[in-house]
Design a protein around this motif. Sequence first.
Motif, PDB file in Angstrom:
ATOM      1  N   TYR A   1      -8.001   4.237   4.861  1.00  0.00           N
ATOM      2  CA  TYR A   1      -8.092   2.832   4.485  1.00  0.00           C
ATOM      3  C   TYR A   1      -6.920   2.459   3.578  1.00  0.00           C
ATOM      4  O   TYR A   1      -6.136   3.316   3.169  1.00  0.00           O
ATOM      5  N   ILE A   2      -6.822   1.177   3.281  1.00  0.00           N
ATOM      6  CA  ILE A   2      -5.712   0.670   2.476  1.00  0.00           C
ATOM      7  C   ILE A   2      -5.856   1.148   1.029  1.00  0.00           C
ATOM      8  O   ILE A   2      -6.889   0.938   0.393  1.00  0.00           O
TER       9      ILE A   2
ATOM     10  N   ILE B   1      -3.675   1.148  -2.676  1.00  0.00           N
ATOM     11  CA  ILE B   1      -2.549   0.784  -3.526  1.00  0.00           C
ATOM     12  C   ILE B   1      -2.531   1.771  -4.682  1.00  0.00           C
ATOM     13  O   ILE B   1      -3.569   2.038  -5.298  1.00  0.00           O
TER      14      ILE B   1
ATOM     15  N   VAL C   1      -3.023  -9.382   3.999  1.00  0.00           N
ATOM     16  CA  VAL C   1      -4.421  -8.957   4.084  1.00  0.00           C
ATOM     17  C   VAL C   1      -5.315  -9.801   3.174  1.00  0.00           C
ATOM     18  O   VAL C   1      -6.387 -10.244   3.577  1.00  0.00           O
ATOM     19  N   VAL C   2      -4.861 -10.040   1.953  1.00  0.00           N
ATOM     20  CA  VAL C   2      -5.667 -10.713   0.935  1.00  0.00           C
ATOM     21  C   VAL C   2      -6.052 -12.131   1.336  1.00  0.00           C
ATOM     22  O   VAL C   2      -7.136 -12.601   1.016  1.00  0.00           O
TER      23      VAL C   2
ATOM     24  N   ILE D   1     -12.588  -5.215  -3.361  1.00  0.00           N
ATOM     25  CA  ILE D   1     -11.557  -4.403  -4.003  1.00  0.00           C
ATOM     26  C   ILE D   1     -12.258  -3.267  -4.727  1.00  0.00           C
ATOM     27  O   ILE D   1     -13.128  -3.499  -5.566  1.00  0.00           O
TER      28      ILE D   1
ATOM     29  N   ILE E   1       0.317  -6.368   1.279  1.00  0.00           N
ATOM     30  CA  ILE E   1      -1.034  -6.771   0.889  1.00  0.00           C
ATOM     31  C   ILE E   1      -1.233  -8.284   0.993  1.00  0.00           C
ATOM     32  O   ILE E   1      -2.338  -8.749   1.270  1.00  0.00           O
TER      33      ILE E   1
ATOM     34  N   SER F   1     -14.408   0.392   5.551  1.00  0.00           N
ATOM     35  CA  SER F   1     -13.059   0.088   6.042  1.00  0.00           C
ATOM     36  C   SER F   1     -13.047  -0.184   7.545  1.00  0.00           C
ATOM     37  O   SER F   1     -12.116  -0.808   8.053  1.00  0.00           O
TER      38      SER F   1
ATOM     39  N   LYS G   1       2.100  -1.158   3.592  1.00  0.00           N
ATOM     40  CA  LYS G   1       1.470  -2.345   4.177  1.00  0.00           C
ATOM     41  C   LYS G   1       1.568  -3.495   3.179  1.00  0.00           C
ATOM     42  O   LYS G   1       1.249  -3.341   1.999  1.00  0.00           O
TER      43      LYS G   1
ATOM     44  N   ILE H   1      -9.705  -3.384   0.145  1.00  0.00           N
ATOM     45  CA  ILE H   1      -8.481  -2.844  -0.464  1.00  0.00           C
ATOM     46  C   ILE H   1      -8.936  -1.914  -1.573  1.00  0.00           C
ATOM     47  O   ILE H   1      -9.787  -2.282  -2.399  1.00  0.00           O
ATOM     48  N   THR H   2      -8.381  -0.718  -1.613  1.00  0.00           N
ATOM     49  CA  THR H   2      -8.714   0.203  -2.692  1.00  0.00           C
ATOM     50  C   THR H   2      -7.491   0.378  -3.580  1.00  0.00           C
ATOM     51  O   THR H   2      -6.356   0.342  -3.113  1.00  0.00           O
TER      52      THR H   2
ATOM     53  N   SER I   1       0.843  -1.197   0.000  1.00  0.00           N
ATOM     54  CA  SER I   1       0.000   0.000   0.000  1.00  0.00           C
ATOM     55  C   SER I   1       0.879   1.248   0.000  1.00  0.00           C
ATOM     56  O   SER I   1       2.103   1.160   0.158  1.00  0.00           O
TER      57      SER I   1
END
Length: 169
Positions: free
Chosen positions: A115-116, A118, A54-55, A63, A51, A84, A49, A92-93, A45
């Motif tokens: 929020y997260i 990328i 998280v995924v 997403i 990912i 979030s 962070k 995840i954004t 991110s």
Amino acid sequence: MKIKKFLKELIFIALAIFIVTNIIGYFRGSSVKSDALTLLAQEKSINNKDISKVVNKNKVLVINFWGTWCPICMKELSTIQKLSKRDDIILITIANQSGNDDELKKFMKQKELNYIVINDNSGKLTKAFNITTFPTNIFYSKDRKHSIADSGYISEVGFDLRVKLMEQK
């Protein structure tokens, strides 16, 4: 009497639109390339962070593809912020062509969003997920075998319904 008839027609039209958009979303979800999640898991991110951590959690994955240049995306920001905060999903954004990491961090701070995100300035993830319109939201089941993709604004209720549907898969 005319008002009652009008309301019935309005409810029928709204229900028909809801059903059609969900059917389209179902078929769009099946067009997402299966290797796209693997590519996503290799990303970090804008706040560094990892990912991949998280995924792979056993929760519904949402997403959100968006851009700072997209007016509809800006309308969806408060809903995404609320999402979030939920513990039952992973959000995840992916910001497309929205500047460098520092510019995105500044944007997030100005809008009080946390929020997260990328940064997909190159469009690599957008292309991997076969995204052509913004915003687009992809909802994955817990086992990542089923997905729904929807383009355009989604209300908080719309997000809730899609998450519930993916929880059932």
